[in-house]
Design an enzyme around this catalytic site. Structure first.
Site, PDB file in Angstrom:
ATOM      1  N   ASP A  11       0.423  -6.159   7.933  1.00 41.57           N
ATOM      2  CA  ASP A  11       0.785  -5.343   6.782  1.00 41.57           C
ATOM      3  C   ASP A  11      -0.482  -4.634   6.293  1.00 41.57           C
ATOM      4  O   ASP A  11      -1.596  -5.009   6.677  1.00 41.57           O
ATOM      5  CB  ASP A  11       1.367  -6.248   5.693  1.00 41.57           C
ATOM      6  CG  ASP A  11       1.710  -5.485   4.437  1.00 41.57           C
ATOM      7  OD1 ASP A  11       2.273  -4.391   4.544  1.00 41.57           O
ATOM      8  OD2 ASP A  11       1.392  -6.003   3.342  1.00 41.57           O
ATOM      9  N   THR A  21      -0.962  -3.123   2.593  1.00 41.83           N
ATOM     10  CA  THR A  21      -1.254  -3.406   1.196  1.00 41.83           C
ATOM     11  C   THR A  21      -1.335  -4.913   0.954  1.00 41.83           C
ATOM     12  O   THR A  21      -0.393  -5.650   1.216  1.00 41.83           O
ATOM     13  CB  THR A  21      -0.175  -2.796   0.285  1.00 41.83           C
ATOM     14  OG1 THR A  21      -0.062  -1.411   0.583  1.00 41.83           O
ATOM     15  CG2 THR A  21      -0.525  -2.997  -1.171  1.00 41.83           C
ATOM     16  N   PHE A  24      14.012   0.315  -9.261  1.00 42.78           N
ATOM     17  CA  PHE A  24      13.402   0.743  -7.993  1.00 42.78           C
ATOM     18  C   PHE A  24      14.005  -0.031  -6.826  1.00 42.78           C
ATOM     19  O   PHE A  24      14.327  -1.213  -6.955  1.00 42.78           O
ATOM     20  CB  PHE A  24      11.890   0.497  -8.042  1.00 42.78           C
ATOM     21  CG  PHE A  24      11.191   0.776  -6.740  1.00 42.78           C
ATOM     22  CD1 PHE A  24      10.748   2.056  -6.439  1.00 42.78           C
ATOM     23  CD2 PHE A  24      10.986  -0.229  -5.808  1.00 42.78           C
ATOM     24  CE1 PHE A  24      10.108   2.322  -5.235  1.00 42.78           C
ATOM     25  CE2 PHE A  24      10.350   0.020  -4.612  1.00 42.78           C
ATOM     26  CZ  PHE A  24       9.910   1.305  -4.322  1.00 42.78           C
ATOM     27  N   LYS A  69       9.923   8.328 -11.618  1.00 42.12           N
ATOM     28  CA  LYS A  69       8.696   8.336 -10.832  1.00 42.12           C
ATOM     29  C   LYS A  69       8.998   7.699  -9.483  1.00 42.12           C
ATOM     30  O   LYS A  69       9.830   6.779  -9.380  1.00 42.12           O
ATOM     31  CB  LYS A  69       7.555   7.605 -11.538  1.00 42.12           C
ATOM     32  CG  LYS A  69       7.663   6.086 -11.587  1.00 42.12           C
ATOM     33  CD  LYS A  69       6.326   5.483 -12.009  1.00 42.12           C
ATOM     34  CE  LYS A  69       6.376   3.963 -11.894  1.00 42.12           C
ATOM     35  NZ  LYS A  69       6.542   3.259 -13.143  1.00 42.12           N
ATOM     36  N   ARG A 102      -2.995   5.744  -3.157  1.00 43.20           N
ATOM     37  CA  ARG A 102      -1.545   5.589  -3.290  1.00 43.20           C
ATOM     38  C   ARG A 102      -1.067   6.591  -4.346  1.00 43.20           C
ATOM     39  O   ARG A 102      -1.558   6.579  -5.476  1.00 43.20           O
ATOM     40  CB  ARG A 102      -1.195   4.161  -3.698  1.00 43.20           C
ATOM     41  CG  ARG A 102      -1.608   3.135  -2.677  1.00 43.20           C
ATOM     42  CD  ARG A 102      -1.611   1.730  -3.257  1.00 43.20           C
ATOM     43  NE  ARG A 102      -0.291   1.276  -3.643  1.00 43.20           N
ATOM     44  CZ  ARG A 102       0.547   0.624  -2.843  1.00 43.20           C
ATOM     45  NH1 ARG A 102       0.187   0.369  -1.597  1.00 43.20           N
ATOM     46  NH2 ARG A 102       1.709   0.219  -3.266  1.00 43.20           N
ATOM     47  N   ASN A 122       8.184  -8.878   1.497  1.00 44.89           N
ATOM     48  CA  ASN A 122       8.715  -7.924   2.475  1.00 44.89           C
ATOM     49  C   ASN A 122       8.143  -8.149   3.873  1.00 44.89           C
ATOM     50  O   ASN A 122       8.569  -7.499   4.828  1.00 44.89           O
ATOM     51  CB  ASN A 122       8.434  -6.491   2.027  1.00 44.89           C
ATOM     52  CG  ASN A 122       6.947  -6.226   1.866  1.00 44.89           C
ATOM     53  OD1 ASN A 122       6.177  -7.125   1.545  1.00 44.89           O
ATOM     54  ND2 ASN A 122       6.538  -5.006   2.092  1.00 44.89           N
TER      55      ASN A 122
END
Length: 1087
Positions: A400, A402, A522, A545, A576, A797
């Protein structure tokens, strides 16, 4: 009044045919166990389990039968059980003790280990089931044990307490009916989440009001889906913890093993290492050898006994029943007897030694001080020791970005509004902002799910708010905290959410209040979030956003080109980025949106899909305000780690949900991509310009034109002779690749995609959903080369790819601990992966490979003389060794030295392995357990066995003083000393423990033999070894013969040592000769 709580919960029953059991798709719960009043729908009582959690595997009564059943499902254990039963049933040449005792030892050790682990689970269950819980009974609080909680009970939970079961949130001590919860033990997320009480009951604040409630709840039956529970904003899950809220009341709807936490207890799929698979294959080979030996001896026995005087010698005449016995039955009995005689060629104790080596060896990883991180106070964790050696076989690393390659420590860098750039530390307050800038800052202060940690208040306002000191913000997303803190430095401070009103402090130190009407949460598909708020003037705004790819297509006006240019520039620098937009809603538009949202939230079927459709209708026709840039710094030594892994021949792929430009910049920063790397793109943009078919074939031609028709070897590393390629692919392109071709042709594009990837030194997969990460890992794992894969990540995730890979590693990071809990191993930082693989993994693999080969070797040495002996005893099944020697050979005489070797051996130093990553390639692709190495060890064992047997036979032929047992003891003595000294010769890393174990094992054998044959033991019916060992040692020729035979047996190992020494000291022609010998031996051992 009797009310029904049905917000987000609906009810329905399935109609069944006559004779079927009454089954309902949903459950009806009577709050406080109050039955419905007369005249309501027919009351159907339902039985629910109590609140006990049972994670243990055994009980006191079923432990023995259940554990034995599970252990004998293992092929090796079952095989030895059959051999033991054969020894009990028929007349065999060896005592049942010789098979029964080692088997009992293996079974007992394994049972003790599993029993202890289950006892710990029982202990944890009892602690959980006996913890106190506050119930409401007759308007009063009653304290009981958690296990006594029942569905329908009303429970009070206080701050920092864990929810005892799955509860429907009825009311809170907070006036707005909300509470804050952390779900770290469920999904690994340490952030605070907001939950809302049921609208009809949030006004009930004390025990008497709650106890007076008459209501039913109709909801679905228990489901294991942890992430999409119906009515999730009202449902408090067991294992979550109450935060920043004095107390809440809730009613139990799922208890015990029906809670979502318990339904997710299911075990992870069993992972097996390449070494374990090789062991099983070698075991089958040796089983075939065993059967062949038994068949050969059975046939030769009857050939030998074809002469009458050999079949019935004068001293062993057959009885009449024996003469009439069926020939085939006699042959089968003899075959089984030979199987028993030679069964020691399959080492049952090897499995115990391997398990102990893995279990004890894992502590060396957890004790490594260099892998301890002082910042977090964390060290490496080992969740399973079954895959230690797999760490030395990794071919692909999927990481991954981040929180793994980067620190996940977000810092607000800048914002771009209407094309103008604002940097917090450059702008001084007061600063003259335009109306659009003020609206942008208000949008960032309102469009989030940030919570403010409670503190001392002055007239309802926090002291730190009044003095503009930094508030303590809490959120599920570190990006949101960075944005709110960054905007605070630009003059706008978010204060709190109170009574559904969001309060902000503007740059004039005036408090502005906005009523929070709706939150459009989100999700990873939409990649954006929105809020609908009403200002004090009555204006209704929708602030949104999200990622640029999800905002720009929904914008109808604004300075799109200027903002897009700035977003792309920041992304290239590795920042980011998020875009911010808004639109004003009329009262009618808001009313329509509210109805659509309410209908979607109440839907029981396809609720998420319907919500997504409503969000799509509402979130459109935006006015673009600007964009933000947040920096996530690269982790310490991440670049060095990736460079070392590539030199070790390991391919590194980055799988991330970030946009391509940001991810690519990170890949350059961490040296995954280099300046001379030619980047190949397989993205949606490319596919829009050309068809997928054309893009794939163009890329294939590009890489094969430079690299030739042969693909780049997986372990070629960084080659100067070949063009260095890097591939970038996004999630949408991957979805197209994974789909079958529409023209109906055979196969799909996967093989072509894999062909391109094999010729690239690094691959970046961006815009990846969690499921797509797992698909990538599975695609590589199941490719024709079947490479060993490793996945590493720090967030929830990443769990899917961690579970999919051969080895899963979790980073103990800021995104919670779910990745660490679901992984096989956990480390504090990405930089620790270098030592874990290149040092610990290398050592683990070399040690266990030597252990496995050595076990088979020493058992060939042990049993092959027994096979040869049958040619000299008329195939009478006479044993060469005493029963005690047969029993203790693998248990005592030769087990501890190899176990210690498997724990401590270092054929090269750890510093050398870190300094020379290319050494990792020497053991790649299971090099030490290939067929040539296996055959070499087997023939070495046969050679030594021939030397033992025929050396003793020819040296002491026709010697009167050497009888049957003396001859066998002589062979056994040479055997024990040879296999032990061979291990000593193979040992490179000596400590006092090695000396103690190796020389101590030889001394123990001598002392045992002296005591076994020097004392008349009263518990033995016969003592055929009495004075045998001492008589053998009293002979000078025996001493000379033992030394000579040991020397000849160790001659191949002596040559190997001479070659190693010669390589260091010789030059010229002598060096060439030793290099030739070395290459021959290396070719045999490492094909």
């Amino acid at each position: 009044m009797y009310s029904v709580l049905e917000k987000h919960f609906s009810y329905g029953r399935r109609k069944l045919c006559a004779g079927e059991e009454n089954w309902v798709d949903s459950r009806t719960i009577y709050v406080g166990h109050r039955e419905p009043p007369p005249g309501t729908e027919a009351y159907i009582p339902q039985r629910f389990p109590d609140n006990r959690i049972v994670s243990s595997k055994y009980t006191f009564w079923n432990f023995v039968p259940k554990n034995l059943f599970e252990q004998f499902r293992r092929i090796a254990n079952f095989y030895f059980l059959i051999i033991f039963l054969v020894q009990l049933i028929i007349d065999t040449p060896t005592s049942p003790v010789t098979s029964g005792l080692p088997l009992l030892f293996v079974i007992t050790v394994t049972a003790i280990k599993q029993g202890y682990e289950d006892w710990l689970r029982h202990k944890a269950d009892n602690a959980m089931n006996q913890c106190p819980v506050h119930f409401i009974q007759h308007g009063k609080l009653v304290r009981k044990q958690s296990r006594k909680l029942r569905v329908g009970d009303i429970v009070m939970v206080k701050e920092d307490e864990t929810f005892p079961c799955d509860l429907i949130f009825l009311s809170s001590s907070r006036g707005d009916g909300t509470c804050f919860v952390t779900t770290a033990s469920l999904d690994g997320e340490s952030s605070h989440k907001t939950y809302y009480a049921v609208q009809d009951t949030k006004a009930f604040h004390n025990e008497q009001e709650i106890d007076a409630l008459h209501a039913t709840i109709e909801c679905e039956q228990p489901q294991p889906d942890l992430y999409k529970p119906l009515g999730s904003e009202n449902l408090l899950l067991r294992g979550a913890t109450l935060k920043n809220t004095e107390k809440i009341f809730g009613v139990a709807i799922y208890t015990g093993m029906e809670t979502k936490m318990a339904l997710n207890y299911q075990a992870k799929s069993q992972k097996r290492s390449a070494v374990e698979k090789s062991m099983n294959v070698f075991l089958i080979v040796y089983l075939c050898i065993l059967i062949s030996k038994a068949l050969i001896n059975t046939v030769l026995k009857y050939v030998w006994q074809s002469e009458p005087f050999r079949d019935e010698p004068w001293y062993n005449q057959k009885t009449e029943p024996e003469r009439k016995r069926n020939l085939f039955l006699r042959a089968f009995t003899d075959f089984l007897a030979f199987m028993v005689l030679f069964n020691y060629i399959i080492p049952v104790s090897m499995y115990v030694t391997v398990e102990m080596q893995k279990f004890l060896g894992s502590y060396f990883l957890t004790w490594d001080e260099e892998m301890f991180d002082e910042d977090t106070g964390e060290g490496p964790l080992v969740n399973t020791s079954d895959l230690n050696e797999e760490l030395g076989q990794i071919e692909y690393v999927f990481t991954d970005k981040t929180g793994t390659l980067t620190e996940n420590n977000m810092e607000f860098v800048e914002c771009c509004i209407e094309g103008h750039v604002y940097v917090p530390h450059v702008i001084s307050i007061p600063f003259i902002f335009q109306e659009r800038e003020d609206l942008f800052f208000r949008a960032l202060c309102l469009c989030h799910t940030v919570q403010v940690k409670d503190d001392d208040s002055v007239d309802g306002l926090k002291k730190n708010q009044l003095s503009r000191r930094s508030c303590i913000y809490i959120s599920s997303s570190p990006d949101e905290v960075a944005l709110v803190e960054g905007i605070q430095r630009l003059g706008y401070t978010y204060l709190r959410l109170k009574d559904n009103f969001m309060e902000i402090l503007n740059r004039e130190n005036n408090i502005e209040k906005f009523e929070l009407l709706e939150v459009l949460s989100f999700d990873s598909v939409r990649r954006r979030m929105s809020v609908i708020v009403r200002s004090s003037t009555g204006d209704i705004f929708l602030f949104c956003k999200g990622a640029d790819s999800s905002i720009f297509p929904r914008v109808k006006e604004g300075k799109i080109d200027q903002i897009r240019s700035r977003v792309e520039r920041n992304a290239v620098e590795g920042l980011r980025t998020l875009c911010v937009a808004y639109k004003k809603l009329t009262a009618e538009e808001y009313s329509n949106a509210q109805k659509l949202l309410q209908n979607a939230k109440l839907a029981l079927q396809d609720r998420e899909k319907k919500l997504a459709e409503v969000y799509e209708k509402i979130e459109r026709d935006f006015i673009l305000l600007g964009a933000t840039a947040v920096e996530d710094r690269l982790q310490e030594k991440a670049a060095d780690t990736i460079e070392a892994l590539q030199k070790a021949g390991i391919k590194v792929w980055v799988l991330t949900g970030d946009k391509m430009e940001t991810a690519a910049a990170t890949c350059y920063a961490c040296k995954l991509f280099r300046r001379n790397t030619q980047i190949l793109e397989l993205t949606t943009k490319k596919i829009e310009e050309q068809s997928l078919h054309d893009v794939l074939f163009d890329l294939s031609k590009t890489v094969l034109r430079h690299n030739g028709s042969l693909t780049r070897d997986t372990f070629s590393g960084l080659s100067t002779d070949m063009q260095d390629y890097g591939l970038i692919i996004d999630g949408a392109a991957l979805s197209l690749i994974m789909k079958p071709r529409q023209d109906g042709s055979s196969g799909n594009y996967r093989e072509l995609f894999l062909e391109i990837c094999r010729n690239c030194s690094a691959v970046l997969c961006c815009r990846m959903a969690p499921l797509q990460k797992a698909q990538i890992v599975k695609l590589i794992k199941l490719s024709k080369e079947h490479p060993i894969t490793l996945a590493i990540g720090d967030g929830a995730n990443d769990v899917s790819m961690i579970l999919e890979a051969h080895v899963g590693i979790g980073i103990i990071g800021k995104e919670g601990r779910q990745a660490a809990r679901n992984s096989d191993y956990a480390i504090p930082k990405f930089k620790h992966l270098k030592k874990m693989l290149l040092v610990h993994g290398h050592f683990y693999y070399v040690r266990i490979s030597e252990l496995v080969q050595y076990f088979f070797y020493k058992n060939v040495c042990f049993i092959f003389p027994q096979f040869l002996y049958q040619f000299f005893c008329g195939f009478s099944q006479q044993t060469l060794y005493d029963t005690a020697y047969l029993t203790l050979y693998n248990i005592s005489f030769t087990s501890l030295p190899i176990l210690l070797y498997g724990l401590m051996e270092q054929h090269v130093s750890a510093d050398t392995l870190k300094r020379e990553p290319s050494l990792y390639r020497d053991v790649a692709k299971n090099a030490l357990l290939r067929w040539r190495a296996f055959i070499y060890w087997t023939f070495l064992g046969v050679f030594d066995a021939v030397v033992f047997f025929f050396g003793a036979y020819f040296l002491f032929d026709n010697t009167i003083m050497f009888g049957n047992w003396t001859f066998g003891t002589l062979v056994f003595t040479v055997l024990v000393f040879t296999v032990t000294l061979k291990l000593a010769l193979d040992t490179h890393y000596w400590t006092w423990i090695n000396h103690f174990m190796i020389w101590g094992s030889l001394v123990f054998y001598i002392i045992f033999s002296l005591l076994w044959g020097g004392i008349i033991w009263p518990f033995l019916n016969y003592q055929r070894m009495y004075y045998v060992f001492m008589q053998m040692l009293s002979s000078g020729p025996a001493w000379l013969g033992i030394i000579l035979l040991i020397t000849v047996s160790l001659l191949p190992d002596g040559i190997g040592i001479s070659v190693r020494v010669g390589r260091r000291h010789l030059h010229g022609p002598g060096q060439q000769f030793f290099l030739l010998l070395w290459s021959i031996q290396r070719h045999c051992l490492h094909p």
